[in-house]
Write a protein that holds these residues in place. Sequence first.
Motif, PDB file in Angstrom:
ATOM      1  N   ASP A   1      11.032 -75.149   7.815  1.00  0.00           N
ATOM      2  CA  ASP A   1      10.461 -73.863   8.456  1.00  0.00           C
ATOM      3  C   ASP A   1      11.209 -73.786   9.940  1.00  0.00           C
ATOM      4  O   ASP A   1      11.678 -72.660  10.170  1.00  0.00           O
ATOM      5  CB  ASP A   1       9.181 -73.968   8.407  1.00  0.00           C
ATOM      6  CG  ASP A   1       8.262 -73.888   7.410  1.00  0.00           C
ATOM      7  OD1 ASP A   1       8.773 -73.347   6.388  1.00  0.00           O
ATOM      8  OD2 ASP A   1       7.257 -74.551   7.336  1.00  0.00           O
TER       9      ASP A   1
ATOM     10  N   GLN B   1      13.570 -70.545  10.922  1.00  0.00           N
ATOM     11  CA  GLN B   1      13.349 -69.646  12.113  1.00  0.00           C
ATOM     12  C   GLN B   1      14.470 -69.444  13.088  1.00  0.00           C
ATOM     13  O   GLN B   1      14.873 -68.459  13.478  1.00  0.00           O
ATOM     14  CB  GLN B   1      12.171 -70.339  12.913  1.00  0.00           C
ATOM     15  CG  GLN B   1      10.927 -69.888  12.478  1.00  0.00           C
ATOM     16  CD  GLN B   1       9.817 -70.525  13.349  1.00  0.00           C
ATOM     17  OE1 GLN B   1       9.845 -71.194  14.151  1.00  0.00           O
ATOM     18  NE2 GLN B   1       8.557 -69.975  13.148  1.00  0.00           N
ATOM     19  N   ARG B   2      15.237 -70.542  13.269  1.00  0.00           N
ATOM     20  CA  ARG B   2      16.537 -70.554  13.917  1.00  0.00           C
ATOM     21  C   ARG B   2      17.478 -69.733  13.150  1.00  0.00           C
ATOM     22  O   ARG B   2      18.303 -69.192  13.735  1.00  0.00           O
ATOM     23  CB  ARG B   2      17.049 -71.957  14.095  1.00  0.00           C
ATOM     24  CG  ARG B   2      16.147 -73.013  15.014  1.00  0.00           C
ATOM     25  CD  ARG B   2      16.796 -74.147  15.240  1.00  0.00           C
ATOM     26  NE  ARG B   2      18.042 -74.201  16.017  1.00  0.00           N
ATOM     27  CZ  ARG B   2      19.036 -75.087  15.750  1.00  0.00           C
ATOM     28  NH1 ARG B   2      18.678 -76.223  15.312  1.00  0.00           N
ATOM     29  NH2 ARG B   2      20.027 -75.014  16.439  1.00  0.00           N
TER      30      ARG B   2
ATOM     31  N   ARG C   1      17.012 -67.340  11.153  1.00  0.00           N
ATOM     32  CA  ARG C   1      16.643 -65.991  11.467  1.00  0.00           C
ATOM     33  C   ARG C   1      16.970 -65.465  12.880  1.00  0.00           C
ATOM     34  O   ARG C   1      17.087 -64.123  12.891  1.00  0.00           O
ATOM     35  CB  ARG C   1      15.319 -65.591  10.862  1.00  0.00           C
ATOM     36  CG  ARG C   1      15.098 -65.852   9.458  1.00  0.00           C
ATOM     37  CD  ARG C   1      13.728 -65.550   9.156  1.00  0.00           C
ATOM     38  NE  ARG C   1      13.763 -65.503   7.492  1.00  0.00           N
ATOM     39  CZ  ARG C   1      12.664 -65.814   6.809  1.00  0.00           C
ATOM     40  NH1 ARG C   1      11.480 -65.925   7.138  1.00  0.00           N
ATOM     41  NH2 ARG C   1      12.711 -65.723   5.291  1.00  0.00           N
TER      42      ARG C   1
ATOM     43  N   GLU D   1      15.389 -60.921   9.033  1.00  0.00           N
ATOM     44  CA  GLU D   1      15.032 -61.693   8.036  1.00  0.00           C
ATOM     45  C   GLU D   1      15.604 -61.654   6.885  1.00  0.00           C
ATOM     46  O   GLU D   1      16.056 -60.600   6.310  1.00  0.00           O
ATOM     47  CB  GLU D   1      13.557 -61.641   7.716  1.00  0.00           C
ATOM     48  CG  GLU D   1      12.454 -61.957   8.932  1.00  0.00           C
ATOM     49  CD  GLU D   1      11.068 -62.053   8.672  1.00  0.00           C
ATOM     50  OE1 GLU D   1      10.729 -62.284   7.187  1.00  0.00           O
ATOM     51  OE2 GLU D   1      10.221 -62.216   9.601  1.00  0.00           O
TER      52      GLU D   1
END
Length: 69
Positions: A5, A9-10, A12, A18
């Motif tokens: 996860d 996040q990194r 995106r 996204e």
Amino acid sequence: MSNKDFILQRIRVYAGKEFDPAEDQQVADVLRSRFNIRLPQRSSLNASLALATSDHEIIGLVLQYRTMT
């Protein structure tokens, strides 16, 4: 939060949008449109990513994400 996860996040954050790094077409589109990166033609997207890991940090992150279970 799992490591996968965190990597997502990194990815995106770098991409500024996204998208699903597990989807070949989405990865190729983001790399081309956001970073002007053209991957070398290989038998799989993972093989192309592996050859281009030094081009930009996001490539290494996408490859790492795609190889995690």
